[in-house]
Design a protein around this motif. Sequence first.
Motif, PDB file in Angstrom:
ATOM      1  N   TYR A 120     -11.603  61.472  -8.053  1.00 24.82           N
ATOM      2  CA  TYR A 120     -11.370  60.571  -6.917  1.00 24.82           C
ATOM      3  C   TYR A 120     -11.730  59.132  -7.277  1.00 24.82           C
ATOM      4  CZ  TYR A 120     -10.820  64.931  -4.515  1.00 24.82           C
ATOM      5  OH  TYR A 120     -10.360  66.168  -4.165  1.00 24.82           O
ATOM      6  N   LEU A 121     -10.775  58.238  -7.039  1.00 24.37           N
ATOM      7  CA  LEU A 121     -11.002  56.809  -7.210  1.00 24.37           C
ATOM      8  C   LEU A 121     -11.239  56.199  -5.841  1.00 24.37           C
ATOM      9  CD1 LEU A 121     -10.914  54.470  -9.358  1.00 24.37           C
ATOM     10  CD2 LEU A 121      -8.588  54.045  -8.540  1.00 24.37           C
ATOM     11  N   VAL A 122     -12.346  55.481  -5.698  1.00 25.85           N
ATOM     12  CA  VAL A 122     -12.712  54.883  -4.417  1.00 25.85           C
ATOM     13  C   VAL A 122     -12.728  53.366  -4.587  1.00 25.85           C
ATOM     14  CG1 VAL A 122     -14.442  54.746  -2.589  1.00 25.85           C
ATOM     15  CG2 VAL A 122     -14.109  56.906  -3.842  1.00 25.85           C
ATOM     16  N   GLN A 123     -11.882  52.692  -3.809  1.00 28.79           N
ATOM     17  CA  GLN A 123     -11.802  51.233  -3.864  1.00 28.79           C
ATOM     18  C   GLN A 123     -12.406  50.638  -2.605  1.00 28.79           C
ATOM     19  OE1 GLN A 123      -7.924  49.635  -4.710  1.00 28.79           O
ATOM     20  NE2 GLN A 123      -8.583  47.510  -4.446  1.00 28.79           N
TER      21      GLN A 123
ATOM     22  N   GLN B  94     -10.410  52.675   0.261  1.00 25.82           N
ATOM     23  CA  GLN B  94      -9.119  53.204  -0.160  1.00 25.82           C
ATOM     24  C   GLN B  94      -9.407  54.301  -1.192  1.00 25.82           C
ATOM     25  OE1 GLN B  94      -5.732  52.525   0.658  1.00 25.82           O
ATOM     26  NE2 GLN B  94      -5.648  54.404  -0.518  1.00 25.82           N
ATOM     27  N   VAL B  95      -9.204  55.544  -0.805  1.00 25.43           N
ATOM     28  CA  VAL B  95      -9.539  56.682  -1.656  1.00 25.43           C
ATOM     29  C   VAL B  95      -8.257  57.238  -2.261  1.00 25.43           C
ATOM     30  CG1 VAL B  95     -10.608  58.971  -1.752  1.00 25.43           C
ATOM     31  CG2 VAL B  95     -11.506  57.213  -0.189  1.00 25.43           C
TER      32      VAL B  95
ATOM     33  N   GLN C 266      -5.736  57.906   0.646  1.00 20.59           N
ATOM     34  CA  GLN C 266      -6.267  58.127   2.000  1.00 20.59           C
ATOM     35  C   GLN C 266      -7.171  56.967   2.375  1.00 20.59           C
ATOM     36  OE1 GLN C 266      -5.806  60.912   4.249  1.00 20.59           O
ATOM     37  NE2 GLN C 266      -6.710  59.361   5.582  1.00 20.59           N
ATOM     38  N   GLN C 267      -6.899  56.358   3.507  1.00 18.28           N
ATOM     39  CA  GLN C 267      -7.772  55.304   4.009  1.00 18.28           C
ATOM     40  C   GLN C 267      -8.907  55.935   4.794  1.00 18.28           C
ATOM     41  OE1 GLN C 267      -7.060  52.123   3.221  1.00 18.28           O
ATOM     42  NE2 GLN C 267      -8.848  51.215   4.237  1.00 18.28           N
ATOM     43  N   ILE C 268     -10.148  55.629   4.427  1.00 17.44           N
ATOM     44  CA  ILE C 268     -11.329  56.138   5.122  1.00 17.44           C
ATOM     45  C   ILE C 268     -12.209  54.941   5.440  1.00 17.44           C
ATOM     46  CG2 ILE C 268     -13.362  57.623   4.984  1.00 17.44           C
ATOM     47  CD1 ILE C 268     -11.811  59.422   3.065  1.00 17.44           C
TER      48      ILE C 268
END
Length: 331
Positions: free
Chosen positions: A93-96, A46-47, A40-42
Amino acid sequence: MSFPRTCTLATALLFAVATGPALATTAHTPDAQVPGVYHQQIGTLQVTALFDGTVALGRQELVGIDAGAVTRLLDHRYVPEDGKGLQTAVNAYLVQRGEHLTLVDTGTAQCFGPGLGQVLGNLRKAGYDPAEVDEVLLTHAHPDHLCGLLDAQDKVAYPNATVWLSAADAAYWLDPASTAGAPQGVRFAFALARKAVAPYEATGKLKRFGPRDALPAGITALDSHGHTVGHVSYRIDGGAGQQLLVWGDIVHFHAVQFAQPQASYEADSDRTAAIASRRRMMAQAADGGWWVAGAHLPFPGLGHVRREGEAFAWVPGEFAPLPATAQPTGR
């Protein structure tokens, strides 16, 4: 193959059936789901939601609400339930952000038996190398959130990561002296917590942080204690007015606790505080229009909260393809 501009969808389908190859005479029987990964783009983030598996929680573990009300709330919600309890997801959750990778919670690894422990494998299937993860943020020290710090061979799963755990949870769950005074049902978790963090602590990569300590850029820890003494939720700034709240264990029974936030989970260490934290996190998320990621919401557990009178409701995120410029590539 092309169709005239005036061709309707129905006509196209009939044409395809009439001219296409004959249908196979044998059906394939699937034996597994596809990998538990969702992107999911937030804002600039990039999540990637990572599925760990499911656990069963009994409806009798809900307290502060009568059984009849629970039954009414579960009616027509279609939450799978068997003799062991209600199906409950476990997510991480991986957050980039750019090339910086932050993992929030790690799943169960080997601590909860078969059917769980899928986060590390799903992270790889998502195109990431665990060695690329820079930070691991733990919402709290329960086994389904930190056991995944180790792999199936009990080796460090994220060799280059710094692990962040609230000082309050670390002081309680990593102290052997806490075990004797804890409820019988959670005593097993203390040794698991110490084992999971031990190799990180030995190399100076375990950071115990307090309320005023700085976290990695763009990340704020929000006090949400109650489920555990040091439970925190993380607000991550996505830029362009976008915020992501990774709230850990604010909710365990989604079909009940949004509509009745005063319903507590039996395992909450301080039920009054847990209720207050739940109401506060839901209100902030709803009023701010924040994205929410929940460890025990139905996978991928990404969506929004809306107010419904004095209560709340969960609004799952809509499936959306990623922009071409935001395809996950790792580093």
